[in-house]
Scaffold this motif. Sequence first.
Motif, PDB file in Angstrom:
ATOM      1  N   ARG A  95      57.543  -7.496  31.569  1.00  0.00           N
ATOM      2  CA  ARG A  95      57.155  -6.553  30.512  1.00  0.00           C
ATOM      3  C   ARG A  95      57.848  -7.012  29.246  1.00  0.00           C
ATOM      4  NH1 ARG A  95      56.835  -0.145  30.945  1.00  0.00           N
ATOM      5  NH2 ARG A  95      54.918  -0.907  31.876  1.00  0.00           N
ATOM      6  N   THR A  96      57.058  -7.375  28.246  1.00  0.00           N
ATOM      7  CA  THR A  96      57.639  -7.982  27.042  1.00  0.00           C
ATOM      8  C   THR A  96      57.145  -7.280  25.779  1.00  0.00           C
ATOM      9  OG1 THR A  96      55.802  -9.545  26.837  1.00  0.00           O
ATOM     10  CG2 THR A  96      57.665 -10.242  28.190  1.00  0.00           C
ATOM     11  N   PHE A  97      57.845  -7.516  24.707  1.00  0.00           N
ATOM     12  CA  PHE A  97      57.342  -7.069  23.405  1.00  0.00           C
ATOM     13  C   PHE A  97      56.161  -7.970  23.037  1.00  0.00           C
ATOM     14  CE2 PHE A  97      61.484  -5.045  23.458  1.00  0.00           C
ATOM     15  CZ  PHE A  97      61.152  -3.789  22.987  1.00  0.00           C
ATOM     16  N   ALA A  98      56.440  -9.174  22.559  1.00  0.00           N
ATOM     17  CA  ALA A  98      55.353 -10.054  22.116  1.00  0.00           C
ATOM     18  C   ALA A  98      54.540 -10.552  23.317  1.00  0.00           C
ATOM     19  CB  ALA A  98      55.954 -11.247  21.386  1.00  0.00           C
ATOM     20  N   HIS A  99      53.227 -10.569  23.171  1.00  0.00           N
ATOM     21  CA  HIS A  99      52.372 -11.126  24.223  1.00  0.00           C
ATOM     22  C   HIS A  99      52.700 -12.614  24.417  1.00  0.00           C
ATOM     23  CE1 HIS A  99      48.960 -11.148  26.921  1.00  0.00           C
ATOM     24  NE2 HIS A  99      48.517 -12.256  26.336  1.00  0.00           N
ATOM     25  N   ALA A 100      53.098 -13.271  23.330  1.00  0.00           N
ATOM     26  CA  ALA A 100      53.436 -14.699  23.396  1.00  0.00           C
ATOM     27  C   ALA A 100      54.603 -14.960  24.355  1.00  0.00           C
ATOM     28  CB  ALA A 100      53.784 -15.212  21.999  1.00  0.00           C
TER      29      ALA A 100
END
Length: 305
Positions: A101-106
């Motif tokens: 689970r991340t902030f940026a999709h990158a």
Amino acid sequence: MKGKDLLSIGDLTPEEVWGIINRAIQMKKRRGMSTILAGKTLALIFEKPSLRTKVSFDVAMYQLGGHSVYLSQAEVGLASREPIADVARTLSRYVDIIAARTFAHATVESLAKHATVPVINALSDGEHPCQALADIMTIYEKKEKLEGLTVAFIGDGNNVASSLMLTCASVGANFKIASPKGYELPEKILRLGRRFAQQSGAKISLLKQPREAVEDSDVVYTDVWTSMGQEVEMEKRRKAFAGYQVNAKLLKLAAKDVIFMHDLPAHHGEEVAPGIIDSKQSVVFDQAENRLHAQKAILAEILGK
Ligand code: NVA
């Protein structure tokens, strides 16, 4: 799907979406334990908080005979304590699959690029594919079909809306979304959705007024106006989304047997009026439950025999 990453609904063919729905329904019927993933380990990396995703992935691995290891951002320090590529390469030596689970999709893309094991997007700012697969399973359970249904999404064209739109377009369900100016679905996601819709025959409608979207819809869905990581915009967003609340008056415009959906956590009294989540139209906790079954199916499709 064996060995594949699941970063976006765009990674799945309609057949794979159906494969997950059907397997999840089977697993839900069977309940109980299995040994499909005996000896397999899942690493769970979370840059943001989680209730449903964390618990359902952990329980999913346990019920399939495997094991999971939870890693918070404080421990891992993705891109701060250690480069993403090094985290991906290290974890690949220990575990069989990673969910992040991340902030940026990158960030989740970068993990997948450098890992030698499959990576699942457990929510990024771009998409929430596991949620959308549990949602489409829930809609299918309740309506016993998907093709030709109309799903209305009210509010932010965010990660949840993006994955839901792609999933609907993939399986032939029409998707209407009403968002205020400046908060529409991203162009890139829309282009992909339109391509899916062309193949499935689904219709995608971009609207401004919630009532236009809800009229005669079979499903009404909403999500928070302020997603995780956007807290500084909360006041601005409250103003922009005023009039986009799903309430009893709005739901009256939908089909008689409409179901109400929300991925949770909900801001009661903001995007959804108090009481709607407890009403008999609401299938919100079935959705939450189905995260477990859908993710068991995803893990089994990617890792299983
Ligand atoms: N759009 C929300 C979904 C939470 C599950 C967020 O990203 O915070």
